[in-house]
Motif scaffolding. Structure first.
Motif, PDB file in Angstrom:
ATOM      1  N   ASP A  75       0.811  -1.220   0.000  1.00 26.69           N
ATOM      2  CA  ASP A  75       0.000   0.000   0.000  1.00 26.69           C
ATOM      3  C   ASP A  75       0.841   1.266   0.000  1.00 26.69           C
ATOM      4  O   ASP A  75       0.332   2.352  -0.279  1.00 26.69           O
ATOM      5  N   LEU A  76       2.141   1.145   0.284  1.00 21.66           N
ATOM      6  CA  LEU A  76       3.004   2.328   0.307  1.00 21.66           C
ATOM      7  C   LEU A  76       3.501   2.717  -1.081  1.00 21.66           C
ATOM      8  O   LEU A  76       4.103   3.783  -1.253  1.00 21.66           O
ATOM      9  N   ILE A  77       3.270   1.862  -2.072  1.00 21.84           N
ATOM     10  CA  ILE A  77       3.717   2.159  -3.431  1.00 21.84           C
ATOM     11  C   ILE A  77       3.108   3.464  -3.936  1.00 21.84           C
ATOM     12  O   ILE A  77       3.723   4.204  -4.706  1.00 21.84           O
ATOM     13  N   SER A  78       1.899   3.757  -3.467  1.00 24.25           N
ATOM     14  CA  SER A  78       1.188   4.932  -3.974  1.00 24.25           C
ATOM     15  C   SER A  78       1.746   6.261  -3.475  1.00 24.25           C
ATOM     16  O   SER A  78       1.459   7.305  -4.052  1.00 24.25           O
ATOM     17  N   ILE A  79       2.552   6.241  -2.417  1.00 27.19           N
ATOM     18  CA  ILE A  79       2.999   7.503  -1.825  1.00 27.19           C
ATOM     19  C   ILE A  79       3.951   8.300  -2.729  1.00 27.19           C
ATOM     20  O   ILE A  79       3.715   9.482  -2.983  1.00 27.19           O
ATOM     21  N   PRO A  80       5.038   7.721  -3.256  1.00 24.12           N
ATOM     22  CA  PRO A  80       5.947   8.540  -4.062  1.00 24.12           C
ATOM     23  C   PRO A  80       5.476   8.798  -5.487  1.00 24.12           C
ATOM     24  O   PRO A  80       5.884   9.783  -6.114  1.00 24.12           O
ATOM     25  N   ILE A  81       4.620   7.929  -6.028  1.00 25.70           N
ATOM     26  CA  ILE A  81       4.201   8.054  -7.427  1.00 25.70           C
ATOM     27  C   ILE A  81       2.890   8.836  -7.490  1.00 25.70           C
ATOM     28  O   ILE A  81       1.825   8.317  -7.174  1.00 25.70           O
ATOM     29  N   THR A  82       2.978  10.082  -7.929  1.00 27.96           N
ATOM     30  CA  THR A  82       1.813  10.959  -7.984  1.00 27.96           C
ATOM     31  C   THR A  82       1.694  11.567  -9.383  1.00 27.96           C
ATOM     32  O   THR A  82       2.540  11.348 -10.250  1.00 27.96           O
ATOM     33  N   VAL A  83       0.647  12.351  -9.588  1.00 26.69           N
ATOM     34  CA  VAL A  83       0.452  13.013 -10.878  1.00 26.69           C
ATOM     35  C   VAL A  83       1.645  13.897 -11.225  1.00 26.69           C
ATOM     36  O   VAL A  83       2.082  13.953 -12.373  1.00 26.69           O
ATOM     37  N   ASP A  84       2.188  14.578 -10.223  1.00 29.53           N
ATOM     38  CA  ASP A  84       3.302  15.487 -10.463  1.00 29.53           C
ATOM     39  C   ASP A  84       4.612  14.768 -10.757  1.00 29.53           C
ATOM     40  O   ASP A  84       5.453  15.273 -11.494  1.00 29.53           O
ATOM     41  N   THR A  85       4.815  13.589 -10.157  1.00 34.83           N
ATOM     42  CA  THR A  85       6.103  12.903 -10.293  1.00 34.83           C
ATOM     43  C   THR A  85       6.113  11.793 -11.332  1.00 34.83           C
ATOM     44  O   THR A  85       7.182  11.315 -11.712  1.00 34.83           O
ATOM     45  N   LEU A  86       4.938  11.384 -11.785  1.00 33.32           N
ATOM     46  CA  LEU A  86       4.816  10.192 -12.626  1.00 33.32           C
ATOM     47  C   LEU A  86       5.759  10.180 -13.817  1.00 33.32           C
ATOM     48  O   LEU A  86       6.417   9.175 -14.108  1.00 33.32           O
ATOM     49  N   ARG A  87       5.844  11.318 -14.526  1.00 34.29           N
ATOM     50  CA  ARG A  87       6.607  11.345 -15.775  1.00 34.29           C
ATOM     51  C   ARG A  87       8.120  11.292 -15.570  1.00 34.29           C
ATOM     52  O   ARG A  87       8.870  11.186 -16.532  1.00 34.29           O
ATOM     53  N   LEU A 125      -4.147  12.026 -14.575  1.00 33.34           N
ATOM     54  CA  LEU A 125      -3.387  12.975 -15.384  1.00 33.34           C
ATOM     55  C   LEU A 125      -4.171  13.339 -16.639  1.00 33.34           C
ATOM     56  O   LEU A 125      -4.187  14.497 -17.071  1.00 33.34           O
ATOM     57  N   GLY A 126      -4.850  12.351 -17.223  1.00 33.31           N
ATOM     58  CA  GLY A 126      -5.622  12.587 -18.435  1.00 33.31           C
ATOM     59  C   GLY A 126      -6.777  13.562 -18.233  1.00 33.31           C
ATOM     60  O   GLY A 126      -7.196  14.239 -19.173  1.00 33.31           O
ATOM     61  N   LYS A 127      -7.292  13.650 -17.003  1.00 31.83           N
ATOM     62  CA  LYS A 127      -8.401  14.560 -16.729  1.00 31.83           C
ATOM     63  C   LYS A 127      -7.963  16.024 -16.764  1.00 31.83           C
ATOM     64  O   LYS A 127      -8.765  16.915 -17.046  1.00 31.83           O
ATOM     65  N   THR A 128      -6.692  16.255 -16.450  1.00 31.31           N
ATOM     66  CA  THR A 128      -6.180  17.635 -16.448  1.00 31.31           C
ATOM     67  C   THR A 128      -5.336  17.947 -17.678  1.00 31.31           C
ATOM     68  O   THR A 128      -5.219  19.100 -18.071  1.00 31.31           O
ATOM     69  N   SER A 129      -4.741  16.897 -18.273  1.00 32.67           N
ATOM     70  CA  SER A 129      -3.901  17.100 -19.450  1.00 32.67           C
ATOM     71  C   SER A 129      -3.932  15.854 -20.317  1.00 32.67           C
ATOM     72  O   SER A 129      -3.155  14.923 -20.108  1.00 32.67           O
ATOM     73  N   SER A 130      -4.849  15.842 -21.278  1.00 35.60           N
ATOM     74  CA  SER A 130      -4.970  14.680 -22.164  1.00 35.60           C
ATOM     75  C   SER A 130      -3.703  14.486 -22.995  1.00 35.60           C
ATOM     76  O   SER A 130      -3.326  13.367 -23.316  1.00 35.60           O
ATOM     77  N   LYS A 131      -3.040  15.598 -23.314  1.00 38.71           N
ATOM     78  CA  LYS A 131      -1.806  15.520 -24.085  1.00 38.71           C
ATOM     79  C   LYS A 131      -0.715  14.799 -23.306  1.00 38.71           C
ATOM     80  O   LYS A 131      -0.025  13.919 -23.837  1.00 38.71           O
ATOM     81  N   ALA A 132      -0.563  15.157 -22.023  1.00 41.28           N
ATOM     82  CA  ALA A 132       0.459  14.530 -21.183  1.00 41.28           C
ATOM     83  C   ALA A 132       0.179  13.039 -21.010  1.00 41.28           C
ATOM     84  O   ALA A 132       1.085  12.206 -21.049  1.00 41.28           O
ATOM     85  N   SER A 133      -1.100  12.689 -20.831  1.00 42.26           N
ATOM     86  CA  SER A 133      -1.482  11.293 -20.678  1.00 42.26           C
ATOM     87  C   SER A 133      -1.181  10.510 -21.956  1.00 42.26           C
ATOM     88  O   SER A 133      -0.658   9.384 -21.907  1.00 42.26           O
ATOM     89  N   ALA A 134      -1.490  11.099 -23.101  1.00 48.07           N
ATOM     90  CA  ALA A 134      -1.225  10.438 -24.384  1.00 48.07           C
ATOM     91  C   ALA A 134       0.271  10.241 -24.595  1.00 48.07           C
ATOM     92  O   ALA A 134       0.709   9.201 -25.098  1.00 48.07           O
ATOM     93  N   GLU A 135       1.057  11.239 -24.186  1.00 47.02           N
ATOM     94  CA  GLU A 135       2.513  11.132 -24.323  1.00 47.02           C
ATOM     95  C   GLU A 135       3.054  10.010 -23.444  1.00 47.02           C
ATOM     96  O   GLU A 135       3.980   9.299 -23.836  1.00 47.02           O
ATOM     97  N   MET A 136       2.470   9.859 -22.240  1.00 43.91           N
ATOM     98  CA  MET A 136       2.886   8.784 -21.345  1.00 43.91           C
ATOM     99  C   MET A 136       2.651   7.428 -21.985  1.00 43.91           C
ATOM    100  O   MET A 136       3.518   6.561 -21.975  1.00 43.91           O
ATOM    101  N   ARG A 137       1.472   7.253 -22.558  1.00 46.42           N
ATOM    102  CA  ARG A 137       1.141   5.958 -23.162  1.00 46.42           C
ATOM    103  C   ARG A 137       1.963   5.713 -24.430  1.00 46.42           C
ATOM    104  O   ARG A 137       2.309   4.569 -24.744  1.00 46.42           O
ATOM    105  N   GLN A 138       2.286   6.769 -25.140  1.00 47.44           N
ATOM    106  CA  GLN A 138       3.119   6.624 -26.329  1.00 47.44           C
ATOM    107  C   GLN A 138       4.550   6.258 -25.949  1.00 47.44           C
ATOM    108  O   GLN A 138       5.196   5.452 -26.621  1.00 47.44           O
ATOM    109  N   ARG A 139       5.021   6.839 -24.852  1.00 48.80           N
ATOM    110  CA  ARG A 139       6.388   6.568 -24.407  1.00 48.80           C
ATOM    111  C   ARG A 139       6.562   5.119 -23.972  1.00 48.80           C
ATOM    112  O   ARG A 139       7.664   4.561 -24.049  1.00 48.80           O
ATOM    113  N   MET A 140       5.471   4.482 -23.526  1.00 51.95           N
ATOM    114  CA  MET A 140       5.526   3.084 -23.126  1.00 51.95           C
ATOM    115  C   MET A 140       6.089   2.211 -24.241  1.00 51.95           C
ATOM    116  O   MET A 140       6.805   1.245 -23.992  1.00 51.95           O
ATOM    117  N   TRP A 141       5.748   2.572 -25.481  1.00 50.89           N
ATOM    118  CA  TRP A 141       6.126   1.743 -26.626  1.00 50.89           C
ATOM    119  C   TRP A 141       7.472   2.128 -27.233  1.00 50.89           C
ATOM    120  O   TRP A 141       7.937   1.474 -28.165  1.00 50.89           O
TER     121      TRP A 141
END
Length: 331
Positions: A75-87, A125-141
């Motif tokens: 349950d502690l995994i969620s603490i450091p990984i946030t909308v601001d730090t994810l990328r 993240l997609g709710k506030t920035s669809s572009k940033a969310s799309a870039e995240m999913r694109q970077r996965m590949w």
């Protein structure tokens, strides 16, 4: 000599970022976070393996997080990984090669918990920035070449992932067939998730390779193109350089594969692995996950302090959750 304090310099840097409109874009490219998770007593890659060299720039900042205790603190995994730090985040999963019966369950639970949380954060993240969310999913590949033959057969992890097998010095004395199953299984899992895979021990030569990998995650140094898939040597495979053809089918007779009921390649590999390395019983795992609550180790003063710390942690988590909810409402 500069008379500015570190605090004044930090404040000036924040103001500079705001004035250039970088607020809301997340951390700048020179700021990264590396999160170590893994087997109990397996996360041995402390910061002493990391040695900055000539490439280090003053503007580069690396945040290192570590979650010890195997799967007991999911349950502690969620603490450091946030909308601001994810990328800026990368995950390093350290698995204890000397304990193959615990390996799959540890790997599965930690990866599933991390992936589930990251997917939720990407949705936020997609709710506030669809572009940033799309870039995240694109970077996965981006770890897999567009012409890679397995591109349609894998499911890259949502953020950069490195899987490290520790205690290779013990593992190398295992029976060859057992080493074969473990190596092929980890190669499949790493390739399926678009992750890098490497084995290490106390050997300085192996630690030097790991330092290079951590430097790449923390400071964007070019990835190594070297590869070693020989099961008689420490594996070292950079993400995207392996293939299902080279890995081969699960190490089990063809006549037995048909008897294994599986709904996906990952489930098939799990069944084959569990057949040779049966996981410990659920009851045993639960006992190991939180020995601090075992009555035989009861100590009143220590237990009272533990309760207090647990309450403080829960309060912090609730406070963090409310803060992020408020930020979402304000935005």
């Amino acid at each position: 000599l500069c008379s500015e304090t570190l605090w004044e310099i930090a404040k000036a840097e924040v103001e500079k970022r705001r004035s250039h409109g970088s607020e809301g874009d997340g951390a700048e490219i020179g700021e990264k976070s590396v999160f170590f998770i893994g087997s109990k007593n397996g996360v041995i890659l402390k910061l002493n393996i990391f040695k900055p060299s000539a490439f280090f720039q003053p503007k580069d900042i690396a945040h290192f997080w570590e979650l010890g205790g195997g799967t007991s603190l999911l349950d502690l995994i969620s603490i450091p990984i946030t909308v601001d730090t994810l990328r800026t985040f990368s995950i390093v999963l350290v698995l204890d090669l000397s304990k193959p019966n615990d390996l799959w369950s540890t790997m599965e639970n930690l990866l599933q918990a991390t992936k589930s949380h990251v997917d939720k954060v990407i949705m936020k993240l997609g709710k506030t920035s669809s572009k940033a969310s799309a870039e995240m999913r694109q970077r996965m590949w981006s770890v897999v070449q567009k012409d890679h033959p397995d591109r349609e057969l894998i499911d890259p992890f949502p953020i950069p992932l490195v899987i490290i097998g520790s205690k290779y010095d013990i593992f190398q004395d295992f029976d060859p067939e057992k080493r074969k199953v473990i190596c092929k299984t980890l190669r499949f899992v790493a390739h399926y998730y678009g992750a890098s895979l490497m084995f290490t021990s106390k050997s300085e030569a192996l630690l030097l390779k790991i330092r290079g990998v951590i430097n790449q995650l923390a400071f964007g140094i070019d990835k190594s193109k070297s590869i070693c898939v020989d099961q008689n040597k420490p594996l070292f495979i950079t993400a995207g350089l392996d293939s299902l053809c080279q890995i081969g089918s699960p190490p089990v007779p063809d006549s037995d594969i048909g008897k294994l009921q599986a709904h996906s390649p990952m489930e098939l590999w799990k069944k084959v692995y569990d057949k040779l390395f049966p996981p410990k019983s659920t009851g045993t795992l639960k006992a190991i996950q939180d020995p601090a609550r075992d009555p035989q180790y009861a100590e009143s003063e220590v237990d009272e302090m533990r309760v207090q710390k647990d309450q403080e942690l829960e309060q912090y988590k609730r406070s963090s959750s409310k803060t992020w909810k408020q930020i979402e409402l304000d935005s």
